[in-house]
Design an enzyme around this catalytic site. Structure first.
Site, PDB file in Angstrom:
ATOM      1  N   TYR A 243     -24.977  -1.277  15.236  1.00  0.00           N
ATOM      2  CA  TYR A 243     -26.301  -1.841  15.252  1.00  0.00           C
ATOM      3  C   TYR A 243     -27.529  -1.207  14.079  1.00  0.00           C
ATOM      4  O   TYR A 243     -28.359  -1.474  13.347  1.00  0.00           O
ATOM      5  CB  TYR A 243     -27.149  -1.732  16.512  1.00  0.00           C
TER       6      TYR A 243
ATOM      7  N   LYS B 122     -29.598  -1.431  10.968  1.00  0.00           N
ATOM      8  CA  LYS B 122     -31.359  -1.184  10.895  1.00  0.00           C
ATOM      9  C   LYS B 122     -31.593  -0.399   9.400  1.00  0.00           C
ATOM     10  O   LYS B 122     -32.675  -0.014   9.182  1.00  0.00           O
ATOM     11  CB  LYS B 122     -30.577  -1.145  12.722  1.00  0.00           C
TER      12      LYS B 122
ATOM     13  N   SER C  23     -37.438  -3.962  12.747  1.00  0.00           N
ATOM     14  CA  SER C  23     -36.671  -3.013  13.154  1.00  0.00           C
ATOM     15  C   SER C  23     -36.957  -2.598  14.452  1.00  0.00           C
ATOM     16  O   SER C  23     -37.010  -3.415  15.255  1.00  0.00           O
ATOM     17  CB  SER C  23     -36.916  -1.849  12.141  1.00  0.00           C
TER      18      SER C  23
END
Length: 281
Positions: free
Chosen positions: A149, A153, A135
């Site tokens: 993004y 994550k 991650s």
């Protein structure tokens, strides 16, 4: 040390390539997958049967299932799965195309989900194993201009954290890795940017437009990060999170403290919506 077998996605570069190299040097076996596995030919020439390679695009669910099946058939046992494949997508949400959004989520979120789903039946059958998810500090904190993004994550971290609880009874450990800045080519080589909109010029979201600047400083040594990830597989029970880089630790700690302060400030107002004692009984 007992020889283990590792399955690593995104093995062609960055942390993936470094982990493959370090593991082979240690004498462990590696199933190294990549969209272009021919870039691993030098390692195959050097290490022979110690490395098994396959083409794998983690956005292709049917290919994921086939490659995982093929890996177990060829190698018999796989002890550690490393979900390393991924990339950054930066820019304001309004600037992103549907195709950019779908590919980001398919790569960073759905791909790891499907890798885990394909691996778990085999790991249960063999009595345990380890799943390591790459991650970023951005899985627990946010920056302007990185909403998709962060969505990918934060999503994969929630999925993996829940699976750590689901899979523990089967001896399957889960670790989420939270790297800080490291010169792996992530920013310059693999990150993507949309066409900028003038409306965001001069706003916080526009800061992300400089993400590909090679002059941006890094904090962590990529080889040391790869070694730390490998070392986490020796820790029992599996650490739920592995933070690498002092910048990552600072950013995550500050974000969690701010979030906790915001939540704790609402203790009375949250309780105000509870059922009255008589109703609750």
């Amino acid at each position: 040390m007992t020889q283990r077998t590792w399955f690593i996605t995104g093995s062609s570069s960055g942390f993936g390539r470094l982990m493959v190299e370090q593991l082979l040097e240690r004498g462990e076996r590696v199933a190294a997958t990549a969209r272009k596995p021919e870039v691993l030919a030098d390692l195959v020439d050097r290490y022979g049967d110690q490395i098994w390679t396959a083409e794998l695009d983690v956005t292709n669910t049917s290919q994921i299932r086939q490659v995982v099946e093929d890996a177990f058939a060829a190698l018999g046992r796989i002890d550690v799965f490393v979900n390393n494949a991924g990339y950054g997508l930066f820019g304001a949400a309004e600037e992103l195309t549907d195709e950019l959004i779908e590919h980001q989520l398919a790569t960073n979120l759905v791909g790891p989900i499907q890798i885990l789903r394909a691996a778990v039946p085999h790991l249960r059958a063999q009595g345990g194993g380890r799943i390591i998810q790459l991650s970023t500090y951005g899985g627990l904190a946010t920056n302007a201009g990185a909403s998709l993004y962060h969505a990918s994550k934060w999503g994969v971290e929630g999925f993996m954290e829940a699976n750590a609880k689901d899979l523990a009874p089967f001896g399957i450990g889960v670790t989420i890795v939270e790297p800080g800045s490291a010169a792996t080519g992530f920013r310059v080589g693999s990150s993507r940017l949309p066409e900028p909109m003038a409306a965001y010029d001069g706003t916080p979201a526009a800061m992300s437009r400089g993400i590909q600047n090679p002059a941006l400083p890094s904090v962590s040594d990529p080889a040391k990060v790869a070694a730390a990830i490998i070392g986490s597989a020796d820790v029992s029970p599996a650490p739920l999170r592995l933070v690498t880089g002092s910048d990552s630790l600072r950013i995550i700690r500050d974000a969690l403290r701010e979030r906790l302060a915001n939540i704790e400030s609402q203790e009375l107002s949250a309780a105000a919506t509870d059922l009255a004692p008589a109703q609750a009984s």
